[in-house]
Design an enzyme around this catalytic site. Structure first.
Site, mmCIF file in Angstrom:
data_model
loop_
_atom_site.group_PDB
_atom_site.id
_atom_site.type_symbol
_atom_site.label_atom_id
_atom_site.label_comp_id
_atom_site.label_asym_id
_atom_site.label_seq_id
_atom_site.Cartn_x
_atom_site.Cartn_y
_atom_site.Cartn_z
ATOM 1 N NE ARG A 18 -3.977 -2.035 0.209
ATOM 2 C CZ ARG A 18 -3.868 -3.212 -0.415
ATOM 3 N NH1 ARG A 18 -2.787 -3.472 -1.137
ATOM 4 N NH2 ARG A 18 -4.824 -4.117 -0.310
ATOM 5 C CD GLU A 32 -1.738 3.382 -6.555
ATOM 6 O OE1 GLU A 32 -2.689 2.899 -7.216
ATOM 7 O OE2 GLU A 32 -0.923 2.678 -5.942
ATOM 8 C CG HIS A 87 -1.582 -0.595 -8.204
ATOM 9 N ND1 HIS A 87 -2.265 0.106 -7.237
ATOM 10 C CD2 HIS A 87 -1.636 -1.894 -7.799
ATOM 11 C CE1 HIS A 87 -2.716 -0.709 -6.304
ATOM 12 N NE2 HIS A 87 -2.349 -1.934 -6.626
#
Length: 320
Positions: A239, A268, A286
């Protein structure tokens, strides 16, 4: 003819998953793959029986408390569910499920990829070559460091951390150390450290494998980075909120941290400008679970939860 449940899928999913949903539900897909804002989500709460959201969809108390809502289950596409207010979902009588386990191998692979890219300065090398700045081989050009014999420190010791440890141990002969809330009884030769600071002082590479939330927010901060050995490497496939990105950028700029490999970011899709300025940071968008095998399995896991819900069975992956 029996009416099929109404399902909203908020983002594009692999073809096999969308085909499955078409076959079993009155489904609305998102072929444009555009994120839905809060107004769109509130409207959807009154139009569908179920929603299959992703981490880009924020289901806060305002959305979950929509009046005259018909949605009774959020079959989340992903293992993480920090974007869903679980307490608000419970108050609204809405079940929430996730998709654990199926992305373990893909994410562990990516953790190793980031370690290799960061230690071998692969990102720097590719950018140099593509920009036409490479002048040819020379003995001291972009010298990095190897993984063999190094100590890998795992922050968290769940499935992905263990799969990463297996790859690091078998592939590179790395020594494994870890920090978690409690010592694992089945850790094998992995060495447990009772504090995160103690782990940081003992390892060459620090790899994060923790959930998001207030408990882990900025657990990697300036003092923790200072505790790392000079020349250590930081990797994060967990995370983005777990790292103080400004502090990491400063440690990278100073050279105390030799390199970082990051697949997740706190805001993000925005990335901290100071990180973007660090040549010794490998930054990926990601991609942890981005294999066709993992992303399809995630969709089928969400489908299994939906099937159980509409059949009146216990939910296999219920989180609320």
């Amino acid at each position: 003819m029996m009416t099929r449940p109404r399902l909203l899928v908020t983002r594009r999913l692999p073809d096999a998953v969308e085909d499955h949903f078409r076959a079993h539900y009155d489904v609305e897909l998102n072929p444009a793959d555009t994120p839905l804002d809060a107004a769109a989500l509130r409207a959807a709460m009154t139009r569908f029986d179920a929603i299959c959201p992703t981490i880009t969809d924020r289901f806060d108390a305002a959305v979950l408390g929509t009046e005259k809502a018909t949605v009774k289950i959020l079959a989340n596409y992903g293992a993480g569910f920090e974007h869903i207010d679980l307490a608000a979902a419970e108050r609204a009588g809405i079940a929430v499920t996730n998709t654990p386990d199926v992305l373990t191998e893909a994410t562990a692979d990516l953790a190793i990829l980031l370690m290799l890219m960061a230690t071998r300065r692969a990102g720097e090398g590719e950018r140099e070559l593509r920009a036409g700045r490479w002048t040819g081989w020379r003995p001291t050009h972009l010298i990095g460091q190897g993984l063999a014999g190094k100590t890998l420190g795992l922050v968290g010791f769940g499935r992905i951390a263990r799969a990463t440890a297996e790859r690091a141990r078998a592939g590179f002969g790395m020594t494994i150390a870890y920090f978690s809330r409690r010592e694992a009884e089945d850790a094998g030769d992995a060495v447990f450290y009772p504090t995160l600071e103690a782990l940081a002082r003992a390892v060459d590479i620090l790899s994060l494998h923790v959930p998001g939330g207030a408990e882990t927010r900025h657990m990697i901060d300036a003092p923790l980075l200072a505790a790392l050995r000079p020349g250590a490497v930081v990797v994060n496939t967990a995370r983005g909120s777990a790292i103080d990105e400004a502090a990491l950028a400063a440690a990278l700029a100073s050279g105390h941290v030799a390199a970082a490999g990051l697949d997740v970011f706190e805001r993000e899709p925005a990335v901290h400008p100071a990180l973007l300025a660090c040549d010794n940071a490998v930054l990926l968008p990601h991609l942890g679970s981005a294999t066709i095998e993992a992303r399809t399995a995630m969709g089928m896991r969400a489908a299994a939860n939906l099937e159980a819900w509409f059949a009146g069975r216990d939910l296999p992956d219920r989180v609320a």
